[in-house]
Design a protein around this motif. Structure first.
Motif, PDB file in Angstrom:
ATOM      1  N   GLU A  13       0.932  -0.981   0.376  1.00 30.70           N
ATOM      2  CA  GLU A  13      -0.298   0.564   0.130  1.00 30.70           C
ATOM      3  C   GLU A  13       0.699   1.542  -0.336  1.00 30.70           C
ATOM      4  N   LYS A  16       2.143   2.261  -3.548  1.00 28.10           N
ATOM      5  CA  LYS A  16       0.815   3.186  -4.573  1.00 28.10           C
ATOM      6  C   LYS A  16       0.849   4.602  -3.590  1.00 28.10           C
ATOM      7  N   PHE A  17       1.184   3.644  -2.683  1.00 29.33           N
ATOM      8  CA  PHE A  17       1.149   5.794  -2.268  1.00 29.33           C
ATOM      9  C   PHE A  17       1.456   6.362  -2.304  1.00 29.33           C
ATOM     10  N   LYS A  20       1.766   7.322  -6.567  1.00 32.94           N
ATOM     11  CA  LYS A  20       0.231   8.195  -6.706  1.00 32.94           C
ATOM     12  C   LYS A  20       0.825   9.551  -6.301  1.00 32.94           C
ATOM     13  N   LYS A  21       1.555  10.063  -5.178  1.00 36.74           N
ATOM     14  CA  LYS A  21       2.155  11.346  -4.695  1.00 36.74           C
ATOM     15  C   LYS A  21       3.374  11.509  -5.748  1.00 36.74           C
TER      16      LYS A  21
END
Length: 143
Positions: A13, A16-17, A20-21
């Motif tokens: 996770e 993924k974070f 995304k950032k």
């Protein structure tokens, strides 16, 4: 403290974070940082013992992770290989019903270990084509 069983999904996770950032570059930068700062044990063993040091490192880590693997060390031909028959990290992610694994999760093994071994003069090859089955192959050779 986070338990071992919760660490793997949390790691996925976080990837993924980060993506995304900051895009995939942020994920790779994170992996490079991990490699540079936390894989000194592999670096030291490979510098001191060569491919036997790689064998020693992965013997310990893969057994601690309860992986299903086969390793082969051929010092005469300068080759060390790992056949990962079942990776417990990716296997756990594939079994999770409530999360989708980070799409490039297995690439962390490429970045982490390549970054340690190639500057020492090794050729690091990894076949991630069966990650969706929690399987991969790694080959380390002298260049």
């Amino acid at each position: 403290m986070i338990s071992c069983t919760e660490f793997i999904p949390a790691y996925s996770e976080m990837f993924k974070f980060l993506e995304k950032k900051g895009g995939k570059e942020a994920v790779i930068k994170f992996w490079e940082n991990l490699s540079d700062n936390f894989l000194n044990n592999l670096r030291d063993l490979a510098e001191k013992k060569g491919l036997a040091g790689c064998f020693e490192y992965w013997s310990c880590t893969l057994n601690e992770e309860a992986a299903d693997f086969r390793m082969e060390l051929d010092e005469d031909n300068g080759i060390f290989e790992i056949e990962m028959r079942y990776c417990p990290s990716m296997g756990r992610l594939l079994e999770e019903q409530h999360i989708e694994p980070y799409k490039d999760y297995c690439e962390h093994c490429d970045v982490l270990y390549r970054r340690v071994l190639e500057p020492l003069g090794y050729v690091y090859e990894i076949d991630l084509s069966r990650c969706h089955e929690a399987k991969c192959n790694i080959k380390v050779k002298f260049s």
